[in-house]
Write a protein that holds these residues in place. Structure first.
Motif, PDB file in Angstrom:
ATOM      1  N   ALA A  75      18.264  -5.749   8.646  1.00 18.24           N
ATOM      2  CA  ALA A  75      17.318  -6.790   8.246  1.00 18.24           C
ATOM      3  C   ALA A  75      18.019  -7.889   7.448  1.00 18.24           C
ATOM      4  O   ALA A  75      18.878  -7.626   6.612  1.00 18.24           O
ATOM      5  N   SER A  76      17.616  -9.125   7.690  1.00 15.76           N
ATOM      6  CA  SER A  76      18.193 -10.271   6.987  1.00 15.76           C
ATOM      7  C   SER A  76      17.218 -10.893   5.998  1.00 15.76           C
ATOM      8  O   SER A  76      17.556 -11.878   5.334  1.00 15.76           O
ATOM      9  N   GLY A  77      16.004 -10.333   5.888  1.00 12.71           N
ATOM     10  CA  GLY A  77      14.991 -10.911   5.021  1.00 12.71           C
ATOM     11  C   GLY A  77      15.193 -10.605   3.557  1.00 12.71           C
ATOM     12  O   GLY A  77      15.920  -9.671   3.178  1.00 12.71           O
ATOM     13  N   ASP A  78      14.532 -11.383   2.708  1.00  8.70           N
ATOM     14  CA  ASP A  78      14.485 -11.106   1.266  1.00  8.70           C
ATOM     15  C   ASP A  78      13.558  -9.924   0.986  1.00  8.70           C
ATOM     16  O   ASP A  78      13.756  -9.186   0.022  1.00  8.70           O
ATOM     17  N   LEU A  79      12.536  -9.783   1.822  1.00  6.67           N
ATOM     18  CA  LEU A  79      11.615  -8.656   1.758  1.00  6.67           C
ATOM     19  C   LEU A  79      11.698  -7.912   3.076  1.00  6.67           C
ATOM     20  O   LEU A  79      11.767  -8.533   4.146  1.00  6.67           O
ATOM     21  N   PRO A 107       7.056  -6.609  -8.235  1.00  2.71           N
ATOM     22  CA  PRO A 107       7.283  -5.195  -7.901  1.00  2.71           C
ATOM     23  C   PRO A 107       8.453  -5.019  -6.952  1.00  2.71           C
ATOM     24  O   PRO A 107       8.727  -5.893  -6.122  1.00  2.71           O
ATOM     25  N   THR A 108       9.150  -3.903  -7.088  1.00  5.22           N
ATOM     26  CA  THR A 108      10.247  -3.586  -6.173  1.00  5.22           C
ATOM     27  C   THR A 108       9.708  -3.181  -4.815  1.00  5.22           C
ATOM     28  O   THR A 108      10.251  -3.556  -3.775  1.00  5.22           O
ATOM     29  N   TYR A 153       4.509  -0.307   3.812  1.00  5.20           N
ATOM     30  CA  TYR A 153       5.090  -0.746   2.547  1.00  5.20           C
ATOM     31  C   TYR A 153       6.075  -1.884   2.766  1.00  5.20           C
ATOM     32  O   TYR A 153       6.460  -2.191   3.898  1.00  5.20           O
ATOM     33  N   ALA A 154       6.451  -2.516   1.664  1.00  2.00           N
ATOM     34  CA  ALA A 154       7.469  -3.564   1.681  1.00  2.00           C
ATOM     35  C   ALA A 154       8.404  -3.347   0.504  1.00  2.00           C
ATOM     36  O   ALA A 154       7.976  -2.971  -0.594  1.00  2.00           O
ATOM     37  N   LEU A 155       9.686  -3.593   0.734  1.00  4.12           N
ATOM     38  CA  LEU A 155      10.750  -3.321  -0.229  1.00  4.12           C
ATOM     39  C   LEU A 155      11.611  -4.568  -0.374  1.00  4.12           C
ATOM     40  O   LEU A 155      11.885  -5.256   0.621  1.00  4.12           O
ATOM     41  N   ARG A 156      12.059  -4.851  -1.579  1.00  2.00           N
ATOM     42  CA  ARG A 156      12.971  -5.979  -1.779  1.00  2.00           C
ATOM     43  C   ARG A 156      14.351  -5.634  -1.222  1.00  2.00           C
ATOM     44  O   ARG A 156      14.873  -4.532  -1.435  1.00  2.00           O
ATOM     45  N   ALA A 157      14.942  -6.592  -0.531  1.00  2.00           N
ATOM     46  CA  ALA A 157      16.248  -6.363   0.092  1.00  2.00           C
ATOM     47  C   ALA A 157      17.321  -6.079  -0.943  1.00  2.00           C
ATOM     48  O   ALA A 157      18.219  -5.265  -0.700  1.00  2.00           O
ATOM     49  N   MET A 188      13.060  -0.201 -11.463  1.00  2.00           N
ATOM     50  CA  MET A 188      12.407  -0.427 -10.172  1.00  2.00           C
ATOM     51  C   MET A 188      10.969   0.078 -10.235  1.00  2.00           C
ATOM     52  O   MET A 188      10.708   1.135 -10.806  1.00  2.00           O
ATOM     53  N   THR A 189      10.064  -0.669  -9.642  1.00  2.00           N
ATOM     54  CA  THR A 189       8.644  -0.344  -9.734  1.00  2.00           C
ATOM     55  C   THR A 189       8.009  -0.243  -8.353  1.00  2.00           C
ATOM     56  O   THR A 189       8.419  -0.915  -7.408  1.00  2.00           O
ATOM     57  N   VAL A 190       6.998   0.611  -8.268  1.00  6.57           N
ATOM     58  CA  VAL A 190       6.192   0.746  -7.054  1.00  6.57           C
ATOM     59  C   VAL A 190       4.757   0.399  -7.418  1.00  6.57           C
ATOM     60  O   VAL A 190       4.192   0.979  -8.347  1.00  6.57           O
ATOM     61  N   VAL A 191       4.183  -0.534  -6.692  1.00  4.67           N
ATOM     62  CA  VAL A 191       2.787  -0.922  -6.902  1.00  4.67           C
ATOM     63  C   VAL A 191       1.970  -0.460  -5.703  1.00  4.67           C
ATOM     64  O   VAL A 191       2.339  -0.720  -4.546  1.00  4.67           O
ATOM     65  N   LEU A 192       0.883   0.227  -5.977  1.00  6.90           N
ATOM     66  CA  LEU A 192      -0.043   0.667  -4.941  1.00  6.90           C
ATOM     67  C   LEU A 192      -1.238  -0.265  -4.908  1.00  6.90           C
ATOM     68  O   LEU A 192      -1.931  -0.444  -5.912  1.00  6.90           O
TER      69      LEU A 192
END
Length: 267
Positions: A75-79, A107-108, A153-157, A188-192
């Motif tokens: 992946a090349s995205g920021d997210l 959020p991470t 889910y989505a994660l920061r690159a 690092m944080t996880v938001v639901l």
């Protein structure tokens, strides 16, 4: 605006994948990149991915974690947003991810639950309110923060760049979302977001052998994580800001695990 990549691992899921890609094509905020990771399909999954304009990545090591990790690496995205092949995201899924990840708390990981489709009414209700809700409650207690639901889910690159050498990415016998959540580093944080729903197939409940294999794999994943980074030690390390890396242990060798447990969400 962030560049957003969507990663979808796939093994012999052509029909589900086509529906997932159609849903992505209808997004109010289109993905900048869609990556389908073919994990050794013998059906038309790869052809469907290419026809839809997705980037096709091939991962020969069978299993949901190896396939997911290969997609994240590409992946090349920021997210990096993550779906399963049988996920059906609502039209504003990417738009909402982008908006929430840009808020001041940054959020991470942003995750949401699933809403089952297919199967009977009781199966769908139990899947959401017992199976998924139980996962978020029980694993959340162990983690001290919300767990990650792998279908949504989505994660920061930049976080993946740090985590990719820490998680058990080559272990086909582990749940990838559980493992990723366990090794979230201090800060690092996880938001639901409980309203960030995606449709997920109720097929895991169709056959007892497949469902029981998934449950066995969950307990196996928990056992591996607890040995590698005990829960109380993990919580203290996160409070104190002490980073951790899983130790290499003989009983963590994936070659010694049950091969039938590979890639449960592909089943």
């Amino acid at each position: 605006m962030a560049k957003i990549s969507v990663v979808i691992p796939c093994l012999d899921d052509a029909a589900f994948l086509a529906a997932c890609l159609d849903a992505l094509a209808a997004q109010t905020r289109p993905a900048d990149e869609v990556i389908v990771v073919d994990n050794g399909s013998t059906d038309d999954s790869a052809a469907i991915a290419v026809a839809a304009g997705a980037t096709l990545v091939r991962e020969p090591l069978r299993g949901i974690w190896p396939a997911t990790a290969a997609g994240f690496d590409a992946a090349s995205g920021d997210l990096i947003a993550r779906l399963d092949a049988d996920s059906i995201p609502p039209r504003d899924w990417i738009e909402r991810i982008e908006r929430r990840m840009a808020e001041p708390d940054r959020p991470t990981v942003l995750t949401g639950p699933g809403e089952f489709y297919g199967g009977g009414r009781f199966t769908r209700w139990a899947g959401r309110h017992v199976y998924i809700a139980g996962y978020f409650w029980f694993i959340g207690l162990l983690l001290g923060h919300p767990p990650i639901f792998g279908s949504n889910y989505a994660l920061r690159a930049d976080a993946w760049a740090q985590l990719r050498t820490i998680v058990h990415r080559d272990r086909p016998d582990l749940h990838d979302d559980f493992d990723l959540a366990w090794w979230m580093q201090p800060g690092m944080t996880v938001v639901l977001d409980k309203t960030l729903l995606v449709g997920v197939s109720a097929r895991p409940f169709d056959h007892w052998p497949g469902f029981s294999r998934r449950i066995r794999m969950a307990f196996h994943t928990l056992a591996v994580e607890v040995r590698a980074w005990p829960p109380l030690e993990r919580l203290e390390d996160r409070r104190s800001g002490q980073p951790a890396r899983p130790p290499v242990a003989e009983d963590d060798d994936p070659a010694t695990t049950d091969p039938e447990a590979e890639g449960p969400r592909f089943a």
